[in-house]
Write an enzyme that holds these catalytic residues in place. Structure first.
Site, mmCIF file in Angstrom:
data_model
loop_
_atom_site.group_PDB
_atom_site.id
_atom_site.type_symbol
_atom_site.label_atom_id
_atom_site.label_comp_id
_atom_site.label_asym_id
_atom_site.label_seq_id
_atom_site.Cartn_x
_atom_site.Cartn_y
_atom_site.Cartn_z
ATOM 1 N N VAL A 1 -12.817 -33.756 -3.891
ATOM 2 C CA VAL A 1 -11.613 -34.429 -4.375
ATOM 3 C C VAL A 1 -11.062 -35.254 -3.216
ATOM 4 C CG1 VAL A 1 -9.213 -34.079 -5.104
ATOM 5 C CG2 VAL A 1 -11.025 -32.670 -6.086
ATOM 6 N N CYS A 2 -10.816 -36.540 -3.462
ATOM 7 C CA CYS A 2 -10.234 -37.394 -2.423
ATOM 8 C C CYS A 2 -8.888 -36.813 -2.001
ATOM 9 C CB CYS A 2 -10.043 -38.807 -2.970
ATOM 10 S SG CYS A 2 -9.105 -39.852 -1.849
ATOM 11 N N ILE A 3 -8.736 -36.594 -0.719
ATOM 12 C CA ILE A 3 -7.527 -35.912 -0.236
ATOM 13 C C ILE A 3 -6.269 -36.737 -0.489
ATOM 14 C CG2 ILE A 3 -7.784 -36.731 2.168
ATOM 15 C CD1 ILE A 3 -6.842 -33.873 3.009
#
Lengths: 131, 101
Positions: A77-79
């Protein structure tokens, strides 16, 4: 071939994660491997452990968990996308002084570098976009 | 280097489709998925837009999404139907993919 998949949409509001899931099943059945799924923008909510799907519409995000059990696929998941949408792990909860965290432990929070890495290590990168 | 263009937006995004088609080179392919399958139906608007695609470019539509919208009977003759297996096959054949959304 090695594939990586980018998902921009959230379950229940976009078809993108469903299309991605079906594409992955078809790719696996054709003998390909999936290196990484990168959940970007609203796609970050695929990684929330707090989602409760209605009984008649419960394919995702549950099906991601089963996919992860059966195959060695990186779920990232893109932070940046995650923290804006309340999808954070324990470490980020501590950093931003939140009392709760929500990231499913099958997923990792990481940066765009993981998308670049996926592009370098995969023969194909397929994006399932959502507005 | 050939590119498979993946288009998933409906009729509100005709300008986006126009840009996609202008970007295509003659060995490229285009697949309509999700709400984009409406572009695979036979109508003056769709034939005008798709008519501008390079002559040898393959144009495809995803059968699952076409059927889910009840449009299978209205498909234009110039568009070929593929299922998810065929979609994956198209990505094998093109070195690059470009998603329009």
């Amino acid at each position: 071939m090695i594939y990586s998949i980018v998902v921009y949409g959230a379950p229940h509001s976009s078809q993108a994660p469903y299309s991605a899931y079906q594409f992955i099943q078809a790719a696996l059945s054709r003998g390909h491997s999936i290196y990484r799924i990168f959940f970007y923008h609203d796609g970050a909510t695929n990684g929330s452990s707090l989602v409760v799907s209605p009984q008649d519409d419960d394919l995702l995000p549950k099906a991601w968990h089963e996919l992860k059990q059966q195959h060695e696929i990186d779920f990232v998941v893109c932070i940046g996308a995650g923290i804006k949408r309340g999808v954070i792990n324990e470490q980020e909860a501590a950093r931003y002084e939140r009392t709760q965290h929500s990231l499913n432990d099958r997923f990792e929070l990481s940066g765009l570098g993981q998308l670049v890495d996926a592009s370098l290590k995969s023969d194909r990168v397929i994006t399932f976009g959502a507005r | 280097m050939t590119t498979l263009h993946i288009f998933n937006q409906g009729t509100l995004q005709s300008a986006l489709l126009q840009r996609c088609i202008e970007t295509m080179s003659h060995k490229d392919a285009l697949i309509f998925i999700e709400d984009g399958v409406v572009w695979a139906t036979d109508s003056p608007l769709t034939s005008q837009l798709l008519g501008k695609a390079p002559q040898n470019a393959g144009i495809y539509v995803l059968s699952e999404d076409l059927g889910a919208r009840g449009l299978s009977e209205l498909k234009a003759e110039s568009v070929a139907v593929v299922d998810y297996n065929g979609f994956v096959e198209l990505t094998e054949q093109s070195q690059n993919t470009l998603s329009w959304f």
